[in-house]
Design a protein around this motif. Sequence first.
Motif, PDB file in Angstrom:
ATOM      1  N   UNK A   1      29.785 -40.982   4.756  1.00 15.72           N
ATOM      2  CA  UNK A   1      30.496 -41.021   3.655  1.00 15.72           C
ATOM      3  C   UNK A   1      29.708 -41.666   2.399  1.00 15.72           C
ATOM      4  N   UNK A   2      29.576 -40.967   1.296  1.00 17.48           N
ATOM      5  CA  UNK A   2      28.970 -41.592   0.193  1.00 17.48           C
ATOM      6  C   UNK A   2      30.198 -42.448  -0.493  1.00 17.48           C
ATOM      7  N   UNK A   3      31.202 -41.725  -1.146  1.00 21.84           N
ATOM      8  CA  UNK A   3      32.180 -42.605  -1.653  1.00 21.84           C
ATOM      9  C   UNK A   3      33.650 -41.833  -1.446  1.00 21.84           C
ATOM     10  N   UNK A   4      34.602 -42.480  -1.876  1.00 20.85           N
ATOM     11  CA  UNK A   4      36.012 -41.741  -1.741  1.00 20.85           C
ATOM     12  C   UNK A   4      36.346 -42.008  -3.096  1.00 20.85           C
ATOM     13  N   UNK A   5      36.997 -40.891  -3.952  1.00 26.44           N
ATOM     14  CA  UNK A   5      37.661 -41.082  -4.868  1.00 26.44           C
ATOM     15  C   UNK A   5      39.165 -41.187  -4.623  1.00 26.44           C
ATOM     16  N   UNK A   6      39.796 -42.203  -5.267  1.00 30.75           N
ATOM     17  CA  UNK A   6      41.363 -42.275  -4.978  1.00 30.75           C
ATOM     18  C   UNK A   6      41.970 -42.173  -6.501  1.00 30.75           C
ATOM     19  N   UNK A   7      42.731 -41.181  -6.539  1.00 27.05           N
ATOM     20  CA  UNK A   7      43.572 -40.949  -7.935  1.00 27.05           C
ATOM     21  C   UNK A   7      44.902 -41.970  -7.638  1.00 27.05           C
ATOM     22  N   UNK A   8      45.017 -42.643  -8.836  1.00 28.68           N
ATOM     23  CA  UNK A   8      45.824 -43.607  -8.950  1.00 28.68           C
ATOM     24  C   UNK A   8      46.788 -43.787 -10.102  1.00 28.68           C
ATOM     25  N   UNK A   9      48.160 -44.350 -10.044  1.00 31.34           N
ATOM     26  CA  UNK A   9      48.868 -44.230 -11.285  1.00 31.34           C
ATOM     27  C   UNK A   9      48.453 -45.449 -12.224  1.00 31.34           C
ATOM     28  N   UNK A  10      47.776 -46.342 -11.695  1.00 26.83           N
ATOM     29  CA  UNK A  10      47.621 -47.299 -12.456  1.00 26.83           C
ATOM     30  C   UNK A  10      46.492 -48.165 -11.812  1.00 26.83           C
ATOM     31  N   UNK A  11      45.374 -48.022 -12.625  1.00 28.68           N
ATOM     32  CA  UNK A  11      43.870 -48.571 -12.123  1.00 28.68           C
ATOM     33  C   UNK A  11      43.826 -49.934 -11.885  1.00 28.68           C
ATOM     34  N   UNK A  12      44.458 -50.633 -12.637  1.00 33.69           N
ATOM     35  CA  UNK A  12      44.545 -52.183 -12.783  1.00 33.69           C
ATOM     36  C   UNK A  12      45.314 -52.631 -11.498  1.00 33.69           C
ATOM     37  N   UNK A  13      46.466 -52.133 -11.267  1.00 33.90           N
ATOM     38  CA  UNK A  13      47.267 -52.583 -10.155  1.00 33.90           C
ATOM     39  C   UNK A  13      46.442 -52.225  -8.779  1.00 33.90           C
ATOM     40  N   UNK A  14      45.987 -51.160  -8.918  1.00 28.19           N
ATOM     41  CA  UNK A  14      45.293 -50.565  -7.639  1.00 28.19           C
ATOM     42  C   UNK A  14      44.115 -51.569  -7.197  1.00 28.19           C
ATOM     43  N   UNK A  15      43.262 -51.790  -8.392  1.00 29.77           N
ATOM     44  CA  UNK A  15      42.082 -52.379  -7.998  1.00 29.77           C
ATOM     45  C   UNK A  15      42.195 -53.877  -7.726  1.00 29.77           C
ATOM     46  N   UNK A  16      43.329 -54.455  -8.289  1.00 38.78           N
ATOM     47  CA  UNK A  16      43.745 -55.851  -8.022  1.00 38.78           C
ATOM     48  C   UNK A  16      44.188 -56.093  -6.551  1.00 38.78           C
TER      49      UNK A  16
END
Length: 97
Positions: free
Chosen positions: A1-16
Amino acid sequence: LDHLVLTCKDVEITAAWYQRVLGMDREEFGPHKRTTLRFGGQKINLRPAEATQAEWWSATEAAPATQDLCFIVTATADQVIAHLHGCGVAIAEGPVK
């Protein structure tokens, strides 16, 4: 696996969450200031649900919680294409670098 792309509603909340719970390191990259989270050699790119196709190539209907998996392979592009076609898989675009 090189990377996974996760589609998210809120990048800031997901990253945190990934930073706090899993201890992942956050980085920004590319001309559109994409967000990636790293854990050792693994990474998760966070795609905002509202991102356009010009900013992120993805499924036509990318919704929060959908994912793209990006692999590194030792086979040639032609071998991968032949295998996918042999399994009845349509290729939307590619191969790409």
